[in-house]
Design an enzyme around this catalytic site. Structure first.
Site, short mmCIF file in Angstrom:
data_model
loop_
_atom_site.label_atom_id
_atom_site.label_comp_id
_atom_site.label_asym_id
_atom_site.label_seq_id
_atom_site.Cartn_x
_atom_site.Cartn_y
_atom_site.Cartn_z
N LEU A 243 8.64 -0.02 -6.88
CA LEU A 243 10.02 -0.36 -6.51
C LEU A 243 10.27 -1.86 -6.62
O LEU A 243 11.40 -2.29 -6.79
CB LEU A 243 10.33 0.13 -5.10
CG LEU A 243 10.20 1.65 -4.90
CD1 LEU A 243 10.39 2.03 -3.43
CD2 LEU A 243 11.20 2.41 -5.77
N VAL B 29 1.83 -10.11 5.11
CA VAL B 29 1.93 -11.33 4.30
C VAL B 29 3.13 -12.14 4.81
O VAL B 29 4.26 -11.64 4.86
CB VAL B 29 2.13 -10.98 2.80
CG1 VAL B 29 2.45 -12.23 2.00
CG2 VAL B 29 0.89 -10.30 2.26
N SER C 161 0.91 -4.23 4.92
CA SER C 161 1.38 -4.64 6.25
C SER C 161 1.27 -3.49 7.24
O SER C 161 1.50 -2.34 6.88
CB SER C 161 2.83 -5.09 6.15
OG SER C 161 3.36 -5.30 7.42
N TYR D 86 18.25 6.45 -33.01
CA TYR D 86 17.83 5.81 -31.76
C TYR D 86 16.45 6.27 -31.28
O TYR D 86 16.12 6.09 -30.11
CB TYR D 86 18.88 6.06 -30.67
CG TYR D 86 20.18 5.33 -30.96
CD1 TYR D 86 20.20 3.94 -31.05
CD2 TYR D 86 21.37 6.02 -31.15
CE1 TYR D 86 21.37 3.26 -31.32
CE2 TYR D 86 22.56 5.34 -31.42
CZ TYR D 86 22.54 3.96 -31.50
OH TYR D 86 23.71 3.29 -31.78
N PRO E 142 14.14 22.05 -18.96
CA PRO E 142 12.75 22.51 -18.96
C PRO E 142 11.75 21.44 -19.36
O PRO E 142 12.10 20.47 -20.03
CB PRO E 142 12.77 23.61 -20.03
CG PRO E 142 13.84 23.18 -20.98
CD PRO E 142 14.86 22.40 -20.19
N LYS F 162 5.45 22.21 -11.23
CA LYS F 162 6.86 22.03 -11.59
C LYS F 162 7.02 22.28 -13.09
O LYS F 162 6.39 21.60 -13.90
CB LYS F 162 7.26 20.59 -11.23
CG LYS F 162 8.64 20.18 -11.67
CD LYS F 162 8.96 18.77 -11.15
CE LYS F 162 10.23 18.21 -11.72
NZ LYS F 162 10.48 16.81 -11.32
N GLY G 153 0.82 -1.22 0.00
CA GLY G 153 0.00 0.00 0.00
C GLY G 153 0.84 1.26 0.00
O GLY G 153 0.53 2.24 0.68
N ILE H 153 5.33 -2.98 8.22
CA ILE H 153 6.33 -2.39 7.30
C ILE H 153 5.72 -1.12 6.70
O ILE H 153 4.65 -1.16 6.09
CB ILE H 153 6.67 -3.37 6.16
CG1 ILE H 153 7.22 -4.66 6.76
CG2 ILE H 153 7.66 -2.76 5.19
CD1 ILE H 153 7.42 -5.77 5.76
N VAL I 131 9.05 8.65 0.33
CA VAL I 131 9.65 9.76 -0.41
C VAL I 131 9.12 9.66 -1.83
O VAL I 131 8.36 8.74 -2.13
CB VAL I 131 11.20 9.71 -0.41
CG1 VAL I 131 11.79 10.27 0.85
CG2 VAL I 131 11.70 8.30 -0.68
#
Ligand code: FAD
Length: 503
Positions: free
Chosen positions: A339, A189, A43, A442, A102, A82, A17, A46, A51
Site C-alpha cells: 500500500l 519507527v 510497530s 495496446y 472467469p 477461486k 509487517g 499500528i 483485509v
C-alpha cells in the site's frame, strides 16, 4: 555521470509487517538469504490493514517459487479456491444483470472463440448469445461447486486464485521468515533520517534506537513513511478516475462446507460495491464506497441490511483508502512494496499480485548486475505501466455501469477521467469496428487480456438495443454442454478438495 553496477545488498531493512512486509521478507530470504542480513521492523502501536482476502491466479506462482505446498499454507489460512468473480447488479440491462469474469484454461480455447465470434455479431446488431458464463469451464466449476484443479490426466495448467484470511497469511509467512533467519524487531519507527543526497541514512526506532541497512523496503501501508513522507516521492492520485475512498468490513458465519462455491461475488450497491469471500472459517464481507457520496453510517447500514446483520452484535471495521500510485517505486536506496507504493481499490483483487510483481522484477533486475540508474528508470516504468494497466480494467467496470439509482453511479459513468487506451477500446467496441486490432495495438500496455475485455463488455450488455436475426451465431447450447462435461469429467468437488487440504 559515473555508472554504478547493481549488486545484491548486504543488508535489507523492511519497515512494516503487513502482508507486503512478510511477502517481501520471504522473497528476499529465498533470493538472497544466504549472504544478506534481512531485518523486519513492525510497530506494536499500528496494526495491519487486515483485509485483502482474494487473489488472482498469479499468487499460485508465488507459493510454488518458494516451494510451499497448498496443503501447508492453505490449511494455515482457512483458504478456499477461486475460479473467478461474479458481478451482480453492475448492469441494469435486461438479461445482463449479472456476469462472470472467469479465470481461464486451455479447456476454453474453442468455446471462447465462439464467444468472441458471437460478441462480434452482437456488436454489429445481430442476435447471438454473449453471456461469458456459457463459454468458460470455470463458470461451470462455480455452478457445480467444483475445485479448479483438474485431474492428473490433463497435461496443462488451469488458472485459479485463492481466498484466504489475510491475518493468518501474514502470520504464516512471518513464522517461515523467522525460521529462515530473519531478524524480527517489534518497535515503532519514530523518524527516518536522510543524507544530503536524499537517500535514507538510517531510521530511528523508539526502543532499539538507530537501525540502518544498504536497502530499505517501505512496507508501512498507506502512511508510506519512507517513500512519501521522508523521500517525498510524488504520488499520483487516481481519484478522478476511481471515486471510492472508504470501505467497511463485516464478517459473517462460514457457509456449510458443501455450499462453498469457488468464486468471489462483487455486488454493486447504491454507492459502491460489496465483496463476499467464502473462507472455511467465515465469510469475509465488505463494502467499498465513496465517502463523497455516502456517509460511513449509511454505508454500514446498507451492508448490514444486505447481510441480514442489522441488529447482530458483530463489529464493523471502517477503513480509508488512498487510491493511486507513487511515481517511483524504487527510489534512491528504497523500494516501496504494498500500500505504500499504491493501491487501485480491491475490485479485481490485484494488490497482492502487484506486490509479487514488484518484488520479482526488482530481484531480477538487481541480479542482472546492470547499471543502477538505467535499471531503476526501466523498473519504475515497468511497475507504473502495470499499475496503470490494472487501473484501466478496474475503471472500465465503473465507466460501463448502467445503474440509475444514485448520483454516484451516474458520476462513475459520466464524470470520471479515463485513459486514451480505455476510451479507444470502448469506442471501437461501440462502433462495431475491429476490436481485435485495438487489442493488438495496446497489447504491451494491457494487463488484462482479450478474454477479460470481451467478458466485461459483453457481460455488461454493451450492445446496440435491438438485434436482427441471423444464422451465423455459434451454437451456445453446444458450448454450455461442453463446459459442463469438462467440469464433470476432470474436476472434483470443492468440498472434497478442501477436506483434503484442511485434513
Ligand atoms: P499494512 O497491512 O497496512 O501494514 C503496514 C505495516 O506497517 C504494519 O505492520 C504497521 O505496523 C507498519 N508500520 C506503519 N507505521 C510504522 C511505524 N511508524 N513503525 C513501524 N512500523 C510501522 N488485496 C488483495 O490482493 N486482494 C483483496 O481482496 C484485497 N482487498 C482489499 C480490501 C480493502 C478494503 C483494502 C483497503 C485493501 C485490500 N487489499 C486487497 C489490499 C491488501 O489488503 C494490501 O495490499 C495488503 O494487505 C498489504 O498491505 P501492507 O502490508 O502494504 O500494509
Amino acid at each position: 555521470m559515473m555508472s554504478i553496477k547493481l549488486e545484491q545488498p548486504k543488508s535489507i531493512l523492511i519497515v512494516g509487517g503487513g502482508t507486503a512486509g512478510w511477502m517481501a521478507a520471504t522473497s528476499f530470504l529465498a533470493a538472497w538469504g544466504e549472504n544478506t542480513q534481512i531485518t523486519l521492523i513492525e510497530s506494536d502501536d499500528i496494526g495491519i490493514i487486515g483485509v485483502g482476502e482474494g487473489s488472482t491466479p498469479y499468487l499460485k506462482q508465488y507459493f510454488s517459487n518458494l516451494n510451499i505446498e497448498e496443503k501447508e499454507w492453505m490449511a494455515a489460512c482457512d483458504a478456499t479456491y477461486k475460479a473467478g468473480i461474479t458481478f451482480p447488479r453492475w448492469s441494469t440491462i435486461k438479461g445482463y444483470e449479472s456476469y462472470f469474469h472467469p479465470f481461464f484454461s486451455q479447456f476454453d480455447l474453442k468455446p471462447a472463440e465462439m464467444f468472441f465470434h458471437n460478441s462480434g455479431l452482437r456488436r454489429r446488431g445481430y442476435q447471438a448469445d454473449v453471456h461469458p458464463e456459457n463459454y468458460f469451464v470455470s463458470s461451470q466449476l462455480v455452478q457445480q461447486k467444483l475445485a479448479p484443479i483438474p485431474d492428473s490426466s490433463i497435461p496443462f495448467d488451469v488458472d485459479y486464485g485463492y481466498h484466504f484470511d489475510s491475518g493468518k497469511l501474514g502470520h504464516f509467512l512471518k513464522t517461515r521468515a523467522k525460521n529462515l533467519g530473519l531478524k524480527h524487531v517489534v518497535d515503532h519507527v519514530q523518524s527516518i533520517v536522510t543524507t544530503a543526497h536524499g537517500e535514507v541514512d538510517h531510521i530511528v526506532s523508539r526502543n532499539s534506537g538507530i537501525l540502518n541497512a544498504d536497502l530499505y523496503i517501505d512496507c508501512t501501508g498507506f502512511s508510506s513513511l519512507i517513500l512519501d513522507k521522508a523521500l517525498k516521492v510524488p504520488f499520483q492520485s487516481f481519484n478522478k478516475s476511481l471515486f471510492n475512498n472508504a470501505a467497511i468490513a463485516i464478517p459473517s458465519p462460514a457457509l456449510a462446507p458443501d455450499a462453498i462455491a469457488p468464486h468471489t461475488v462483487s455486488t454493486a450497491l447504491s454507492n459502491g460495491w460489496a465483496w463476499e469471500i467464502p473462507l472455511t472459517s467465515r465469510v469475509g464481507n465488505g463494502y467499498v464506497y465513496s465517502n463523497d457520496f455516502q456517509s460511513a453510517d449509511n454505508a454500514e447500514l446498507e451492508l448490514r441490511q444486505k447481510l441480514n446483520l442489522v441488529d447482530a452484535d458483530v463489529e464493523a471495521r471502517h477503513l480509508k483508502m488512498k487510491v493511486g500510485r507513487v511515481e517511483h517505486h524504487w527510489y534512491k536506496n528504497c523500494l516501496g512494496v504494498g500500500l505504500s507504493q499504491g493501491f487501485i481499490e480491491p475490485l479485481e483483487a490485484t494488490a497482492l499480485m502487484l506486490i509479487q510483481f514488484t518484488l520479482e522484477k526488482f530481484i531480477k533486475r538487481v541480479n542482472s548486475g546492470a547499471d543502477t540508474l538505467n535499471e531503476q528508470q526501466h523498473y519504475n516504468q515497468e511497475i507504473n505501466a502495470t499499475f496503470d494497466g490494472v487501473k484501466d480494467y478496474i475503471v472500465a467496470h465503473y465507466k460501463l455501469n448502467t445503474r440509475t439509482d444514485s448520483q454516484y453511479w451516474h458520476a462513475c459513468r459520466e464524470d470520471i477521467i479515463i485513459s486514451n487506451t480505455l476510451a479507444e477500446l470502448i469506442e471501437t467496441w461501440d462502433n462495431g469496428e475491429d476490436f481485435e486490432r485495438v487489442l493488438t495495438k495496446y497489447k504491451q500496455e494491457l494487463v488484462y487480456l482479450r478474454p477479460s475485455w470481451y467478458c466485461i463488455l459483453s457481460g455488461m450488455g454493451r450492445f446496440p438495443g435491438s438485434a436482427k436475426t441471423n444464422n451465423q451465431a455459434g451454437p451456445t447450447q453446444q458450448a454450455i454442454a461442453y463446459c459442463e462435461k469438462m467440469a464433470k469429467q476432470y474436476f472434483v468437488s470443492h468440498h472434497s478438495q478442501l477436506s483434503t487440504i484442511h485434513a
